[in-house]
Scaffold this motif. Structure first.
Motif, PDB file in Angstrom:
ATOM      1  N   PRO A 130       0.830  -1.211   0.000  1.00 48.81           N
ATOM      2  CA  PRO A 130       0.000   0.000   0.000  1.00 48.81           C
ATOM      3  C   PRO A 130       0.862   1.258   0.000  1.00 48.81           C
ATOM      4  O   PRO A 130       1.981   1.250   0.522  1.00 48.81           O
ATOM      5  CB  PRO A 130      -0.798  -0.119   1.302  1.00 48.81           C
ATOM      6  N   ASP A 131       0.320   2.314  -0.593  1.00 42.84           N
ATOM      7  CA  ASP A 131       1.020   3.599  -0.511  1.00 42.84           C
ATOM      8  C   ASP A 131       0.924   4.138   0.903  1.00 42.84           C
ATOM      9  O   ASP A 131       1.867   4.705   1.434  1.00 42.84           O
ATOM     10  CB  ASP A 131       0.377   4.610  -1.477  1.00 42.84           C
ATOM     11  N   VAL A 132      -0.258   3.938   1.488  1.00 44.73           N
ATOM     12  CA  VAL A 132      -0.479   4.473   2.826  1.00 44.73           C
ATOM     13  C   VAL A 132      -1.130   3.414   3.707  1.00 44.73           C
ATOM     14  O   VAL A 132      -2.054   2.717   3.288  1.00 44.73           O
ATOM     15  CB  VAL A 132      -1.401   5.724   2.764  1.00 44.73           C
ATOM     16  N   LEU A 156       8.949  -3.819   3.515  1.00 47.17           N
ATOM     17  CA  LEU A 156       7.901  -2.783   3.554  1.00 47.17           C
ATOM     18  C   LEU A 156       8.585  -1.415   3.757  1.00 47.17           C
ATOM     19  O   LEU A 156       8.434  -0.787   4.794  1.00 47.17           O
ATOM     20  CB  LEU A 156       6.909  -3.072   4.694  1.00 47.17           C
ATOM     21  N   GLU A 157       9.347  -1.008   2.741  1.00 47.24           N
ATOM     22  CA  GLU A 157      10.121   0.223   2.975  1.00 47.24           C
ATOM     23  C   GLU A 157       9.470   1.468   2.388  1.00 47.24           C
ATOM     24  O   GLU A 157       9.897   2.577   2.679  1.00 47.24           O
ATOM     25  CB  GLU A 157      11.555   0.073   2.456  1.00 47.24           C
ATOM     26  N   ASN A 158       8.443   1.275   1.566  1.00 47.59           N
ATOM     27  CA  ASN A 158       7.864   2.467   0.923  1.00 47.59           C
ATOM     28  C   ASN A 158       6.517   2.872   1.505  1.00 47.59           C
ATOM     29  O   ASN A 158       5.840   3.725   0.952  1.00 47.59           O
ATOM     30  CB  ASN A 158       7.699   2.215  -0.579  1.00 47.59           C
ATOM     31  N   GLN A 159       6.136   2.260   2.602  1.00 46.09           N
ATOM     32  CA  GLN A 159       4.805   2.542   3.140  1.00 46.09           C
ATOM     33  C   GLN A 159       4.860   3.740   4.088  1.00 46.09           C
ATOM     34  O   GLN A 159       5.774   3.862   4.884  1.00 46.09           O
ATOM     35  CB  GLN A 159       4.273   1.318   3.890  1.00 46.09           C
ATOM     36  N   ARG A 160       3.869   4.598   3.953  1.00 41.54           N
ATOM     37  CA  ARG A 160       3.772   5.754   4.851  1.00 41.54           C
ATOM     38  C   ARG A 160       2.562   5.549   5.766  1.00 41.54           C
ATOM     39  O   ARG A 160       1.594   4.899   5.378  1.00 41.54           O
ATOM     40  CB  ARG A 160       3.578   7.043   4.050  1.00 41.54           C
ATOM     41  N   VAL A 161       2.640   6.127   6.955  1.00 43.66           N
ATOM     42  CA  VAL A 161       1.562   5.868   7.923  1.00 43.66           C
ATOM     43  C   VAL A 161       0.847   7.144   8.351  1.00 43.66           C
ATOM     44  O   VAL A 161       1.485   8.135   8.726  1.00 43.66           O
ATOM     45  CB  VAL A 161       2.112   5.167   9.197  1.00 43.66           C
ATOM     46  N   CYS A 162      -0.458   7.106   8.263  1.00 45.98           N
ATOM     47  CA  CYS A 162      -1.308   8.155   8.834  1.00 45.98           C
ATOM     48  C   CYS A 162      -1.951   7.533  10.070  1.00 45.98           C
ATOM     49  O   CYS A 162      -2.473   6.413  10.015  1.00 45.98           O
ATOM     50  CB  CYS A 162      -2.370   8.557   7.813  1.00 45.98           C
ATOM     51  N   TYR A 163      -1.877   8.237  11.188  1.00 44.50           N
ATOM     52  CA  TYR A 163      -2.364   7.685  12.456  1.00 44.50           C
ATOM     53  C   TYR A 163      -3.426   8.615  13.026  1.00 44.50           C
ATOM     54  O   TYR A 163      -3.158   9.794  13.265  1.00 44.50           O
ATOM     55  CB  TYR A 163      -1.183   7.558  13.416  1.00 44.50           C
ATOM     56  N   GLN A 480      -9.736  15.957   2.490  1.00 40.76           N
ATOM     57  CA  GLN A 480      -8.618  16.327   3.375  1.00 40.76           C
ATOM     58  C   GLN A 480      -7.685  15.143   3.631  1.00 40.76           C
ATOM     59  O   GLN A 480      -6.465  15.292   3.618  1.00 40.76           O
ATOM     60  CB  GLN A 480      -9.165  16.851   4.705  1.00 40.76           C
ATOM     61  N   TYR A 481      -8.264  13.959   3.852  1.00 37.46           N
ATOM     62  CA  TYR A 481      -7.409  12.782   4.072  1.00 37.46           C
ATOM     63  C   TYR A 481      -6.582  12.470   2.816  1.00 37.46           C
ATOM     64  O   TYR A 481      -5.394  12.155   2.916  1.00 37.46           O
ATOM     65  CB  TYR A 481      -8.232  11.560   4.499  1.00 37.46           C
ATOM     66  N   VAL A 482      -7.216  12.572   1.653  1.00 37.81           N
ATOM     67  CA  VAL A 482      -6.462  12.304   0.424  1.00 37.81           C
ATOM     68  C   VAL A 482      -5.295  13.294   0.314  1.00 37.81           C
ATOM     69  O   VAL A 482      -4.168  12.928  -0.056  1.00 37.81           O
ATOM     70  CB  VAL A 482      -7.385  12.376  -0.823  1.00 37.81           C
ATOM     71  N   GLY A 483      -5.549  14.543   0.691  1.00 40.32           N
ATOM     72  CA  GLY A 483      -4.487  15.559   0.667  1.00 40.32           C
ATOM     73  C   GLY A 483      -3.335  15.141   1.582  1.00 40.32           C
ATOM     74  O   GLY A 483      -2.153  15.270   1.214  1.00 40.32           O
ATOM     75  N   ILE A 484      -3.666  14.610   2.744  1.00 45.29           N
ATOM     76  CA  ILE A 484      -2.619  14.181   3.687  1.00 45.29           C
ATOM     77  C   ILE A 484      -1.864  12.968   3.154  1.00 45.29           C
ATOM     78  O   ILE A 484      -0.636  12.911   3.208  1.00 45.29           O
ATOM     79  CB  ILE A 484      -3.242  13.885   5.061  1.00 45.29           C
ATOM     80  N   TYR A 485      -2.598  12.004   2.618  1.00 42.32           N
ATOM     81  CA  TYR A 485      -1.927  10.828   2.065  1.00 42.32           C
ATOM     82  C   TYR A 485      -0.942  11.260   0.970  1.00 42.32           C
ATOM     83  O   TYR A 485       0.187  10.780   0.916  1.00 42.32           O
ATOM     84  CB  TYR A 485      -2.941   9.855   1.440  1.00 42.32           C
ATOM     85  N   ASP A 486      -1.396  12.153   0.116  1.00 37.66           N
ATOM     86  CA  ASP A 486      -0.536  12.627  -0.967  1.00 37.66           C
ATOM     87  C   ASP A 486       0.704  13.304  -0.417  1.00 37.66           C
ATOM     88  O   ASP A 486       1.818  13.078  -0.887  1.00 37.66           O
ATOM     89  CB  ASP A 486      -1.306  13.662  -1.821  1.00 37.66           C
ATOM     90  N   TYR A 487       0.489  14.104   0.596  1.00 34.33           N
ATOM     91  CA  TYR A 487       1.585  14.856   1.198  1.00 34.33           C
ATOM     92  C   TYR A 487       2.628  13.909   1.789  1.00 34.33           C
ATOM     93  O   TYR A 487       3.831  14.051   1.547  1.00 34.33           O
ATOM     94  CB  TYR A 487       0.994  15.791   2.264  1.00 34.33           C
ATOM     95  N   ILE A 488       2.188  12.888   2.538  1.00 27.99           N
ATOM     96  CA  ILE A 488       3.186  12.015   3.173  1.00 27.99           C
ATOM     97  C   ILE A 488       3.835  11.063   2.166  1.00 27.99           C
ATOM     98  O   ILE A 488       4.961  10.634   2.367  1.00 27.99           O
ATOM     99  CB  ILE A 488       2.621  11.221   4.386  1.00 27.99           C
TER     100      ILE A 488
END
Ligand SMILES: Nc1ncnc2c1ncn2[C@@H]1O[C@H](COP(=O)(O)OP(=O)(O)O[C@H]2O[C@H](CO)[C@@H](O)[C@H](O)[C@H]2O)[C@@H](O)[C@H]1O
Length: 491
Positions: A130-132, A156-163, A480-488
């Motif tokens: 996953p991207d996020v 899993l080195e390319n995954q970013r996390v939104c918490y 807004q969440y999509v904006g954050i996912y894109d940002y991270i």
């Protein structure tokens, strides 16, 4: 984008409260926006299997390293009202998720630490990239920690996390053995106050703090609560950590899934309605009275729906039951308590008021009844001590049930006092707000609402319609969440 949510709840299949609504509603919105979304959940024995379609085995023999050995898991997969969900089932004598409950066991830390690890192991073994990864609350606080400290080295080195933090009160405070069991071996390293070391208890680790420190972005569920968490005691000791990580912390107001919570299509209410045919709402009121054996009288119905615990201002809920009746209203309560003292208290009230034609107390969790109450009541009280977002006032608005709320957290961002709000013109106000925690504060707001209902019904109806016109769907928060996912992803 490809997003995986890892969570302990997803409505309606696993729902103890608002977290479940958010995981489902946000996932659905992301799907509508064209993103791929999958949800990883524990396979609890007590979940609502009747809400899963096409359940089948998706993975056998997932060996999850644990406590120096490994626990064998199977993973089932199915659709929950259109959302693809994976359910992890460990096979061990611990029986982590066969307890007849979602939470409340003495080893909850172990159960959810295990789930966090198993979810990552599942991503790894199935080559899901996953991207996020989006995690929620303390239960999945270890996901970003283990991703960064262990799993990035396995692939899993390319995954970013939104918490996302839905409730600062429960942080997952655990002892050192949890680290060891989960394979996080360097104790002193993790005990560091800038990592998982708990600020209040030097001998404990704090899973939510781990989530904050290690995630790429953290948010709580309303802008006002984001401010409160940093600057007041409702951050429950994490204010300092949030301050340190303020560059990656924000508040995003929750949405409501208008496919589920919408009186025009709600499958649990007998009469559909909108602001154009409010007389149908009256029929739901009649149906609610019949269902709960309430008297048919010319009175407004005030309701409370929610967990019964200290957060929700139970002393004011109790007072509202009696005060509303004294002021000529009927009262309906639907709630459940995990704390024995509070549970006993409301059972006692229930017995005391059992034969009253003007009050019904229903203790337990009942999704279907909740819908009918939102549709049939005239007002909903939300007198919370603190409230990160609050969904019941937003659902109330959609159902033309006027919210009477305490001005804290997300309630401030969603309800605007009919008589006193300075920032909204009268035609955009939608409810009643009080600020103090004493009985008089609640009474003054309830008085104003009940008076309007009796003395100026046309004005009350106008207020109802103004509330129904608000858009608290997932549309805006989804963006807004999509904006954050894109940002991270691109940071
Ligand atoms: N006995 C019962 N029977 C049937 N349905 C019931 C019920 N008790 C509650 N519900 C339902 O559960 C949801 C509760 O929503 P809340 O906003 O009160 O969430 P909660 O405080 O659990 O969660 C936390 O997470 C959410 C989501 O982020 C935040 O809004 C909130 O402020 C934060 O405390 C609503 O859908 C309500 O109808």
């Amino acid at each position: 984008m490809y997003i995986v949510q890892i969570a302990s709840e997803c409505a309606p299949v696993i729902k103890a409260g608002g977290l479940g609504d958010v995981v489902y509603g946000l996932s659905r919105e992301l799907g509508i926006r064209g993103h791929g979304v999958e949800i990883i959940l524990p396979k609890y024995d007590c979940m609502r299997y009747d809400h899963i379609w096409g359940m089948h085995n998706a993975y056998r023999d997932l060996e999850v390293p644990w406590d120096g050995g490994a626990i064998n898991c199977s993973v089932d997969c199915g659709w929950v009202h259109g959302q693809l969900c994976f359910f992890i089932e460990p096979h061990s004598s611990d029986d982590f998720f066969n307890r007849g409950c979602y939470y409340g066991c003495l080893d909850d830390h172990m159960r959810f630490a295990f789930f966090s690890k198993a979810a990552l192991e599942f991503l790894l073994k199935t080559n899901k990239c996953p991207d996020v990864i989006h995690c929620h609350d303390w239960q999945t606080g270890l996901v970003p920690v283990m991703l960064y400290e262990i799993y990035q080295y396995h692939g899993l080195e390319n995954q970013r996390v939104c918490y996302t933090i839905h409730n600062f009160k429960h942080q997952g405070i655990a002892g050192a053995n949890l680290l060891e069991v989960a394979g996080l071996y360097r104790q002193e390293y993790y005990y560091d106050i800038d990592r998982l070391g708990d600020d209040q208890n030097a001998t404990a680790i704090n899973l939510m703090k781990g989530g904050i420190v290690y995630s790429n972005y953290i948010n709580t569920v309303s802008p006002h609560h984001a401010w409160e968490a940093r600057f007041t005691e409702v951050g429950c000791g994490l204010g300092h950590t949030l301050h340190k990580h303020q560059h990656k912390f924000g508040g995003i107001l929750n949405g409501i899934d208008y496919n589920v919570w919408n009186p025009e299509v709600d499958r649990y209410i007998p009469y559909h309605y909108s602001q154009d045919n409010l007389e149908e709402k009256l029929k739901n009121k009649k149906a609610l009275r019949e269902r709960l054996w309430l008297g048919h009288s010319q009175k407004p119905i005030v309701c409370y729906i929610g967990r019964l615990d200290d957060q929700k201002g139970v002393h004011l809920v109790h007072h509202a039951i009696y005060y509303a009746q004294n002021r000529g209203a009927q009262f309906v309560l639907l709630g459940s308590a995990t704390e024995p003292g509070i549970n006993d208290h409301f059972w006692h009230e229930k017995q005391h008021l059992n034969n009253s034609p003007d009050c019904h107390i229903e203790i337990g969790f009942n999704e279907e009844l909740a819908h009918l109450i939102y549709a049939g009541a005239d007002m909903i009280v939300v007198p919370s001590n603190y409230e990160p977002c609050g969904l019941t006032q937003m659902i109330g608005l959609k159902y033309g049930t006027v919210p009477i709320v305490r001005g804290v957290g997300g309630l401030v961002n969603t309800v605007f006092d009919r008589d006193y709000d300075q920032n909204k013109p009268p035609e955009e106000r939608n409810g009643y707000v009080f600020y103090q925690t004493d009985n008089q504060a609640l009474e003054s707001a309830l008085d104003r609402a009940i008076d309007l209902w009796y003395k100026k019904p046309k004005e009350f109806r106008k207020l109802v319609i103004q509330g129904m016109e608000y858009d608290y769907s997932w549309n805006h928060p989804g963006a807004q969440y999509v904006g954050i996912y894109d940002y991270i992803r691109h940071k």
